[in-house]
Design a protein around this motif. Structure first.
Motif, mmCIF file in Angstrom:
data_model
loop_
_atom_site.group_PDB
_atom_site.id
_atom_site.type_symbol
_atom_site.label_atom_id
_atom_site.label_comp_id
_atom_site.label_asym_id
_atom_site.label_seq_id
_atom_site.Cartn_x
_atom_site.Cartn_y
_atom_site.Cartn_z
ATOM 1 N N ARG A 5 0.829 -1.197 0.000
ATOM 2 C CA ARG A 5 0.000 0.000 0.000
ATOM 3 C C ARG A 5 0.866 1.251 0.000
ATOM 4 O O ARG A 5 1.911 1.280 0.633
ATOM 5 C CB ARG A 5 -0.875 0.051 1.252
ATOM 6 C CG ARG A 5 -1.912 -1.023 1.301
ATOM 7 C CD ARG A 5 -2.893 -0.741 2.376
ATOM 8 N NE ARG A 5 -3.883 -1.809 2.398
ATOM 9 C CZ ARG A 5 -4.647 -2.069 3.411
ATOM 10 N NH1 ARG A 5 -4.548 -1.352 4.507
ATOM 11 N NH2 ARG A 5 -5.520 -3.032 3.365
ATOM 12 N N ILE A 6 0.371 2.245 -0.682
ATOM 13 C CA ILE A 6 0.960 3.573 -0.572
ATOM 14 C C ILE A 6 -0.028 4.387 0.245
ATOM 15 O O ILE A 6 -1.081 4.784 -0.257
ATOM 16 C CB ILE A 6 1.229 4.208 -1.955
ATOM 17 C CG1 ILE A 6 2.217 3.346 -2.738
ATOM 18 C CG2 ILE A 6 1.744 5.636 -1.781
ATOM 19 C CD1 ILE A 6 2.483 3.828 -4.152
ATOM 20 N N LYS A 7 0.288 4.564 1.508
ATOM 21 C CA LYS A 7 -0.558 5.343 2.404
ATOM 22 C C LYS A 7 0.025 6.745 2.478
ATOM 23 O O LYS A 7 1.197 6.904 2.806
ATOM 24 C CB LYS A 7 -0.581 4.713 3.789
ATOM 25 C CG LYS A 7 -1.218 3.326 3.781
ATOM 26 C CD LYS A 7 -1.294 2.763 5.162
ATOM 27 C CE LYS A 7 -2.270 3.600 5.927
ATOM 28 N NZ LYS A 7 -2.607 3.144 7.233
ATOM 29 N N ALA A 8 -0.791 7.739 2.140
ATOM 30 C CA ALA A 8 -0.248 9.092 2.071
ATOM 31 C C ALA A 8 -1.354 10.135 2.173
ATOM 32 O O ALA A 8 -2.515 9.851 1.904
ATOM 33 C CB ALA A 8 0.489 9.282 0.755
ATOM 34 N N ILE A 9 -0.936 11.325 2.524
ATOM 35 C CA ILE A 9 -1.791 12.498 2.420
ATOM 36 C C ILE A 9 -1.516 13.074 1.032
ATOM 37 O O ILE A 9 -0.362 13.339 0.681
ATOM 38 C CB ILE A 9 -1.463 13.528 3.516
ATOM 39 C CG1 ILE A 9 -1.780 12.930 4.893
ATOM 40 C CG2 ILE A 9 -2.213 14.833 3.287
ATOM 41 C CD1 ILE A 9 -1.314 13.786 6.050
ATOM 42 N N LYS A 49 9.329 8.600 2.481
ATOM 43 C CA LYS A 49 8.286 7.682 2.921
ATOM 44 C C LYS A 49 6.950 8.414 2.945
ATOM 45 O O LYS A 49 6.805 9.392 3.672
ATOM 46 C CB LYS A 49 8.613 7.144 4.309
ATOM 47 C CG LYS A 49 9.909 6.348 4.337
ATOM 48 C CD LYS A 49 10.443 6.211 5.756
ATOM 49 C CE LYS A 49 11.767 5.497 5.772
ATOM 50 N NZ LYS A 49 12.853 6.231 5.141
ATOM 51 N N PRO A 50 5.961 7.964 2.187
ATOM 52 C CA PRO A 50 4.654 8.614 2.215
ATOM 53 C C PRO A 50 3.855 8.318 3.499
ATOM 54 O O PRO A 50 2.977 9.082 3.862
ATOM 55 C CB PRO A 50 3.920 8.043 1.013
ATOM 56 C CG PRO A 50 4.934 7.357 0.189
ATOM 57 C CD PRO A 50 6.079 7.016 1.093
ATOM 58 N N SER A 51 4.156 7.239 4.175
ATOM 59 C CA SER A 51 3.417 6.869 5.391
ATOM 60 C C SER A 51 4.070 7.504 6.629
ATOM 61 O O SER A 51 5.210 7.181 6.977
ATOM 62 C CB SER A 51 3.393 5.351 5.555
ATOM 63 O OG SER A 51 2.921 5.000 6.847
ATOM 64 N N PHE A 52 3.334 8.376 7.289
ATOM 65 C CA PHE A 52 3.850 9.002 8.506
ATOM 66 C C PHE A 52 4.103 7.951 9.593
ATOM 67 O O PHE A 52 5.127 7.982 10.267
ATOM 68 C CB PHE A 52 2.868 10.062 9.024
ATOM 69 C CG PHE A 52 3.348 10.748 10.271
ATOM 70 C CD1 PHE A 52 4.386 11.659 10.209
ATOM 71 C CD2 PHE A 52 2.765 10.474 11.495
ATOM 72 C CE1 PHE A 52 4.838 12.297 11.361
ATOM 73 C CE2 PHE A 52 3.214 11.106 12.645
ATOM 74 C CZ PHE A 52 4.251 12.022 12.576
ATOM 75 N N LEU A 53 3.197 6.999 9.728
ATOM 76 C CA LEU A 53 3.370 5.949 10.738
ATOM 77 C C LEU A 53 4.653 5.165 10.476
ATOM 78 O O LEU A 53 5.426 4.903 11.405
ATOM 79 C CB LEU A 53 2.164 5.003 10.737
ATOM 80 C CG LEU A 53 2.182 3.875 11.761
ATOM 81 C CD1 LEU A 53 2.218 4.423 13.183
ATOM 82 C CD2 LEU A 53 0.959 2.975 11.573
ATOM 83 N N TRP A 54 4.914 4.813 9.222
ATOM 84 C CA TRP A 54 6.130 4.069 8.893
ATOM 85 C C TRP A 54 7.376 4.917 9.162
ATOM 86 O O TRP A 54 8.375 4.430 9.672
ATOM 87 C CB TRP A 54 6.098 3.578 7.450
ATOM 88 C CG TRP A 54 7.293 2.749 7.108
ATOM 89 C CD1 TRP A 54 8.208 3.007 6.144
ATOM 90 C CD2 TRP A 54 7.731 1.551 7.750
ATOM 91 N NE1 TRP A 54 9.188 2.037 6.134
ATOM 92 C CE2 TRP A 54 8.906 1.127 7.126
ATOM 93 C CE3 TRP A 54 7.235 0.789 8.798
ATOM 94 C CZ2 TRP A 54 9.601 -0.008 7.497
ATOM 95 C CZ3 TRP A 54 7.931 -0.342 9.185
ATOM 96 C CH2 TRP A 54 9.094 -0.737 8.526
ATOM 97 N N MET A 55 7.297 6.210 8.830
ATOM 98 C CA MET A 55 8.435 7.108 9.085
ATOM 99 C C MET A 55 8.730 7.161 10.578
ATOM 100 O O MET A 55 9.890 7.098 10.989
ATOM 101 C CB MET A 55 8.104 8.520 8.569
ATOM 102 C CG MET A 55 9.171 9.561 8.868
ATOM 103 S SD MET A 55 10.656 9.372 7.873
ATOM 104 C CE MET A 55 11.698 8.413 8.936
ATOM 105 N N MET A 56 7.712 7.274 11.364
ATOM 106 C CA MET A 56 7.918 7.360 12.816
ATOM 107 C C MET A 56 8.509 6.056 13.361
ATOM 108 O O MET A 56 9.426 6.083 14.179
ATOM 109 C CB MET A 56 6.613 7.723 13.531
ATOM 110 C CG MET A 56 6.131 9.134 13.198
ATOM 111 S SD MET A 56 7.387 10.416 13.442
ATOM 112 C CE MET A 56 7.611 10.347 15.209
#
Length: 147
Positions: A5-9, A49-56
């Motif tokens: 998945r690409i999760k992003a704003i 990284k488009p996912s903030f959760l993954w970045m964190m």
């Protein structure tokens, strides 16, 4: 089941990606509204990284050394989509690549790498999907910084 998945704003024209940096790089980028070399190193691959959760998660919740400052960077969707179209996956996948030899050659010549990593929730419990991170170097990194 490991879905990708690409999760992003995002909106019609932009997508927000995240990067973790040390204070010097982060403050320089905020002040100039771009990445200045130095302290940012344009000669090495940088990962978005488009996912903030993954970045964190990857930055140890902004506690890993030199990853204490998380930047949200709004980029053009057209540039993001260009990166996806011109990327090579970091790992061989026989569903995508014709042979390991061809994949290695493409990987060696690619300025963009895609890696799909298992995402975790805030309690570090694995989720049933993988999130994308995109490595940019050379001309791809120049486009990211300049455009």
């Amino acid at each position: 089941m490991n879905l990708r998945r690409i999760k992003a704003i995002y909106d019609k024209n932009t997508i927000t990606v995240y990067q973790a940096f040390n204070k010097k790089i982060a403050y320089s980028a905020i002040e100039s509204q771009t990445f200045i070399d130095p302290p940012f190193k344009k000669k090495r691959m940088t990962w978005i990284k488009p996912s903030f959760l993954w970045m964190m998660y990857r930055s140890g919740w902004a506690t890993k050394e030199n990853q204490e400052h998380i930047l949200a960077i709004k980029i053009k969707r057209s540039g993001f989509e260009w990166a996806l179209q011109n990327a090579c996956q970091s790992h061989f996948d026989n569903n995508i690549h014709t042979s390991c030899k061809d994949w290695k050659e493409k990987l060696q010549n690619s300025v963009i790498r895609i890696q799909w990593d298992p995402e975790k929730d805030i309690f570090l419990k694995p989720l049933n999907y993988r999130s994308i991170q995109i490595g940019l170097s050379s001309i791809a990194l120049e486009k990211y910084i300049d455009d």
